[in-house]
Design a protein around this motif. Structure first.
Motif, mmCIF file in Angstrom:
data_model
loop_
_atom_site.group_PDB
_atom_site.id
_atom_site.type_symbol
_atom_site.label_atom_id
_atom_site.label_comp_id
_atom_site.label_asym_id
_atom_site.label_seq_id
_atom_site.Cartn_x
_atom_site.Cartn_y
_atom_site.Cartn_z
ATOM 1 N N CYS A 102 35.674 -27.646 26.650
ATOM 2 C CA CYS A 102 36.704 -28.370 27.397
ATOM 3 C C CYS A 102 36.103 -29.478 28.257
ATOM 4 O O CYS A 102 36.805 -30.372 28.726
ATOM 5 N N ASN A 103 34.798 -29.426 28.451
ATOM 6 C CA ASN A 103 34.193 -30.414 29.342
ATOM 7 C C ASN A 103 34.032 -31.808 28.748
ATOM 8 O O ASN A 103 33.564 -32.725 29.421
ATOM 9 N N MET A 106 14.637 -23.889 29.319
ATOM 10 C CA MET A 106 14.184 -22.497 29.465
ATOM 11 C C MET A 106 15.400 -21.609 29.317
ATOM 12 O O MET A 106 16.253 -21.544 30.207
ATOM 13 N N PRO A 153 16.990 -17.956 26.848
ATOM 14 C CA PRO A 153 16.758 -17.027 25.737
ATOM 15 C C PRO A 153 17.453 -17.484 24.451
ATOM 16 O O PRO A 153 17.083 -17.046 23.369
ATOM 17 N N GLU A 196 13.934 -7.464 32.159
ATOM 18 C CA GLU A 196 12.928 -7.353 33.206
ATOM 19 C C GLU A 196 13.526 -6.605 34.389
ATOM 20 O O GLU A 196 14.743 -6.525 34.524
ATOM 21 N N THR A 235 12.960 -17.736 27.141
ATOM 22 C CA THR A 235 12.754 -16.815 28.269
ATOM 23 C C THR A 235 13.345 -15.455 27.915
ATOM 24 O O THR A 235 14.115 -15.325 26.968
#
Ligand SMILES: Nc1nc2c(c(=O)[nH]1)N[C@H]1C(S)=C(S)[C@@H](COP(=O)(O)OP(=O)(O)OC[C@H]3O[C@@H](n4cnc5c(=O)[nH]c(N)nc54)[C@H](O)[C@@H]3O)O[C@H]1N2
Ligand SMILES: Nc1nc2c(c(=O)[nH]1)N[C@H]1C(S)=C(S)[C@@H](COP(=O)(O)OP(=O)(O)OC[C@H]3O[C@@H](n4cnc5c(=O)[nH]c(N)nc54)[C@H](O)[C@@H]3O)O[C@H]1N2
Ligand SMILES: [Mo]
Length: 796
Positions: free
Chosen positions: A766-767, A370, A372, A410, A404
């Motif tokens: 980097c992870n 979920m 955008p 919103e 989303t």
């Protein structure tokens, strides 16, 4: 934050340590320059890198990543030694005089009660000695060898300047300057504020980093006063709100606890979490726990919650294990999970040890994203072939992408770091078929109810009982409706509550999140208020938005005046006792109908009403902070106690120990951080941001670059025990090697940038390199101190 953004302008000394506000909080940083320009404040920055905050500092000190506890315990020792302590404050408002149990011990890096096999502590001895009424014993003369003050003095005594410098790499001259500046605020008419974020939390002892700073602030009398405090700068715009709402897997909204397996019934649960006072005459505010909890159950289950069914307590899930991020990825990796909902997180880029995350997602039956944006996580299979032999076509995970809206599309409330609940309005209509998260989740609930009705199934009760009846459109609860529910309602009159002081434990009030009570009363939406009048000139703007709790701007503000209610510093008056009454510029954080002596216990959330130097059983690794090396240490030892090198209470998931590297193979410390030009990994999709910082890089110091034959702009390979990535070198003076325990330690820095689905140059985050080993209390990964090797990449 105990205080709030504007209040920083009141500080005499601003310490940025464990964060980089100029880059990661550039708007809020304006209050730092305000303090410097108009209050003659001094800015101190302590950071492994000479960053953009350091560029404006009066005093900058480098330190080796992961050694802040040694730095701050050394500072505490210095304050005690040189008598730069706010003694009146310490005496009145801390647990310095409290006596600790006889069986409490600290030896060779371990506190009493350690069990090596389970890597956990039996914490019984980390407690006060109690008298026959169950109250903590105190010794106002401070002579008792086991009173907290003497234990603290003893504990920090080992951290002299040379020892600290030997561990942290901070040159002694720089260290002395920092100590003197911070120490100067022990007097009544000065205050220091500490601003921190990930530089402290992303460590295996993150919570203890923050405890160490809290010790310093208590010694200096800087908590509860204008321009002081313990100020966590939050990350995403509403992460404060998300945390308040029970985002963490063991919490319910309002910092109530999700029950666990031991909380067998409602009475046991309430008994376990409702503290008894530890000194006579305490407010002990958590004694109201049952009122907050029962009202929350009324909000969750509505009319279905009755005294006869324990207000729906039995419908709540009971946890058996801590299901934090690394735990559930590990379970997926081991094939124990079928489906995964990823809502507003880009797990592949942001979470530690990317290759393991990729492998874990390959084992799912289904993944729901979920978001955008089309994130890397939503197309994870494209990369899965990179590190193992799996072809994308062989991956069976079914992926659903549910677009989303973005928060700006919103209306709703965003809570900032200073606890202000600020209402915002819709900025634009969402594009395409995207739907608000609330609509998607409610749609799923409605569908589940339908399925249960049609087909039956196990445990239908919570799905059926959850209170959706009040929403105008049960397929899409609106922000206003939810906000009113969170504030709370008197169920007898149907009226909005004014404050959580009206909550009851008999089922006659309903309240989704007690700390938010007062935000939407009968008078309307308090979060939408926009009166910025500041009549005191001290940055207190009661007519702007709503600051939880109770519209209070400075927490613990009873500590801004002495036991008799006289402000320590008239210029910093928040509340004062005058002509038989309390007056103030802020809502008092105490019962303002009580005279000064009866309210002189400012830390009302503690059952003993005072600030804790000795934190009892709160944290996993000890009641005092202690220096432990990062799990991957560049020196391979702990100069204080070689037998206990790293945090002994760290959780080691099965198989993770083998993924940790040693300093002989990976000699350099790597730290990761944000860039002003990007916001995490979303803005790589934004053309202008992509142009301003088009690709990622690795920073390294000139000496290391020369040693490795690396020039600015060269392609290099950075590798850790868990993976490797290619990037470009940025050779800089901002990083300097530090002399640590007889050797030169080099640090390299990698920004949080990269990805392969946006508009920036394709690269790995980097992870790929980071480890999932995390803080022993929160499990936040050690993103800021792990080991790598670096080499020039040939033939690129
Ligand atoms: N422009 C922009 N703003 C952002 C973000 C972004 O990506 N871009 N991200 C947002 C998010 S989600 C967050 S959580 C916040 C993060 O806000 P910060 O925590 O301020 O950001 P970081 O850059 O991760 O880290 C801060 C500093 O910690 C230093 N550091 C590393 N290790 C240590 C250590 O052991 N001790 C000390 N004292 N310092 C250390 C790093 O060198 C770095 O300068 O920023 C938020 N704001
Ligand atoms: N190595 C290393 N790793 C780190 C860090 C670090 O410093 N170093 N920092 C860590 C920190 S502090 C954080 S906070 C994490 C960040 O980790 P993430 O949260 O994974 O990072 P973001 O890129 O901010 O992803 C947020 C996603 O939410 C989406 N989004 C925005 N608005 C909405 C909405 O209204 N609804 C939904 N459903 N989605 C929305 C965005 O499009 C974006 O894809 O990374 C962590 N990882
Ligand atoms: Mo964050």
């Amino acid at each position: 934050m105990t205080n709030h953004w504007i209040d920083i302008k009141n500080a005499s000394v601003v310490v940025i340590m464990g964060g980089n506000a100029a880059e990661a909080h550039p708007v809020g940083f304006g209050w730092v320059t305000e303090a410097m320009e108009h209050n003659n404040a001094k800015l101190v920055v302590v950071d492994p890198r000479f960053n953009r905050s350091a560029a404006l500092a009066d005093c900058y000190a480098p330190l080796r990543s992961g050694t802040d506890i040694a730095f701050l315990l050394g500072l505490s020792r210095y304050l005690i030694e040189t008598k730069q302590v706010n003694y009146e404050y310490v005496k009145a408002y801390t647990n310095a005089s409290y006596i600790i149990r006889e069986d409490f011990e600290f030896n060779e890096g371990l506190f009493s009660g350690f069990d090596e096999k389970s890597r956990t502590y039996d914490k019984d001895s980390w407690y006060y000695e109690l008298d026959e009424d169950g109250y903590a014993k105190v010794d106002e003369t401070y002579e008792h060898p086991r009173c907290v003050w003497n234990l603290l003095k003893n504990h920090v005594d080992r951290y002299d300047f040379e020892t600290v410098s030997n561990i942290t790499g901070t040159p002694v001259e720089d260290y002395e300057k920092v100590c003197a500046l911070i120490g100067s605020t022990h007097v009544h008419d000065k205050a220091a504020t500490f601003m921190y974020a990930l530089g402290w939390t992303h460590h295996t002892k993150g919570a203890q980093n923050i405890r160490s700073m809290a010790l310093v602030q208590l010694l200096l009398g800087n908590i509860g006063v204008l321009g002081g405090g313990v100020n966590a700068l939050r990350g995403h715009s509403n992460v404060q709100g998300a945390t308040d709402m029970g985002l963490l897997c063991q919490n319910l909204p309002g910092y109530l606890k999700l029950p666990n397996d031991n909380d067998t019934d409602l009475a046991t649960y309430l008994d376990n979490y409702t503290p008894k006072p530890l000194r006579p005459g305490q407010t002990n505010y958590w004694s109201n726990y049952p009122k907050f909890f029962i009202s929350q159950m009324k909000s969750f289950w509505g009319e279905n919650a009755t005294a006869a069914n324990n207000f729906g307590y039995d419908w709540l899930p009971k946890w058996d294990l801590q299901y934090d991020y690394t735990k559930h990825i590990d379970m997926m990796y081991k094939g124990q999970v079928n489906g995964y909902f990823v809502q507003g997180v880009n797990a592949i880029n942001s979470m530690p040890n990317r290759n393991k995350t990729l492998a874990a997602l390959c084992k799912l039956k289904y993944l729901v994203v979920m978001d955008p944006l089309a994130t890397e996580t939503s197309v994870f299979w494209q990369k899965a072939g990179e590190f193992n032999d799996v072809q994308p076509s062989e991956i069976q995970t079914q992926v659903f992408r549910l677009p989303t809206t973005l928060f700006a599309e919103e209306e709703g409330c965003i809570v900032n770091s200073g606890r202000w609940m600020q209402w915002h309005w819709k900025g634009a209509n969402p594009p395409g078929e995207s739907k608000p998260d609330a609509e998607i989740l409610s749609g799923i609930l409605m569908k589940l109810r339908e399925l249960y009705k049609a087909e039956g199934g196990v445990l239908p009760e919570p799905i059926e009982a959850v209170n959706w009846a009040g929403y105008h459109n049960p397929h899409f609860p609106h922000g206003e409706e939810v906000a009113k529910e969170l504030n709370g309602i008197d169920l007898k009159t149907g009226k909005q509550l004014d404050s959580f002081s009206q909550l009851k434990d008999d089922g006659s009030t309903s309240c989704g999140c007690w700390i938010y009570s007062g935000s939407w009363t009968e008078a309307g939406n308090m979060m939408a208020r926009r009166d910025n009048s500041d009549t005191s000139g001290k940055g207190i703007t009661p007519g702007w938005a709503f600051s939880w709790p109770q519209n209070r701007r400075v927490l613990y503000n009873r500590a801004s005046c002495d036991v008799n209610g006289k402000p320590w510093d008239p210029k910093r008056m928040i509340v004062e006792w005058n002509h038989g009454k309390w007056h103030g510029i802020d809502v008092g954080d105490f019962n303002m109908t009580l005279p000064p002596k009866e309210s002189a216990h400012p830390f009302i959330m503690q059952p003993e009403g005072v600030g804790r130097f000795f934190s009892l059983k709160m944290l996993a690794e000890g009641p005092f902070p202690e220096h432990y090396e990062p799990m991957e240490t560049p020196i391979g030892t702990n100069p204080l106690h070689p037998k206990v090198i790293s945090n002994p209470a760290v959780r080691l998931l099965e198989g993770v120990e083998e993924t940790l590297g040693s300093h002989t193979e990976f000699p350099y410390v790597c730290t990761t951080y944000s860039l002003t030009e990007h916001f995490n990994f979303w803005t790589i999709h934004c053309r202008l941001a992509a142009i301003s910082m088009p690709e990622t890089f690795v920073e390294l110091d000139e000496i290391l670059a020369a040693k490795k034959g690396i020039a600015n702009g060269d392609w290099v390979k950075v590798s850790s025990k868990r993976g490797s990535l290619m990037t470009k070198a940025l050779v800089t003076k901002r990083l300097q090697p530090l002399k640590v325990h007889g050797q030169m330690v080099h640090t390299v820095g990698l920004p949080r940038h990269g990805g392969y689905n946006g508009l920036t140059r394709r690269s790995s985050s980097c992870n790929v390199l980071t480890t999932e080993v995390g803080d022993a209390n929160t499990q936040v990964p050690e993103f800021k101190a792990f080991l790598v090797d670096i080499a020039k990449a040939e033939g690129v």
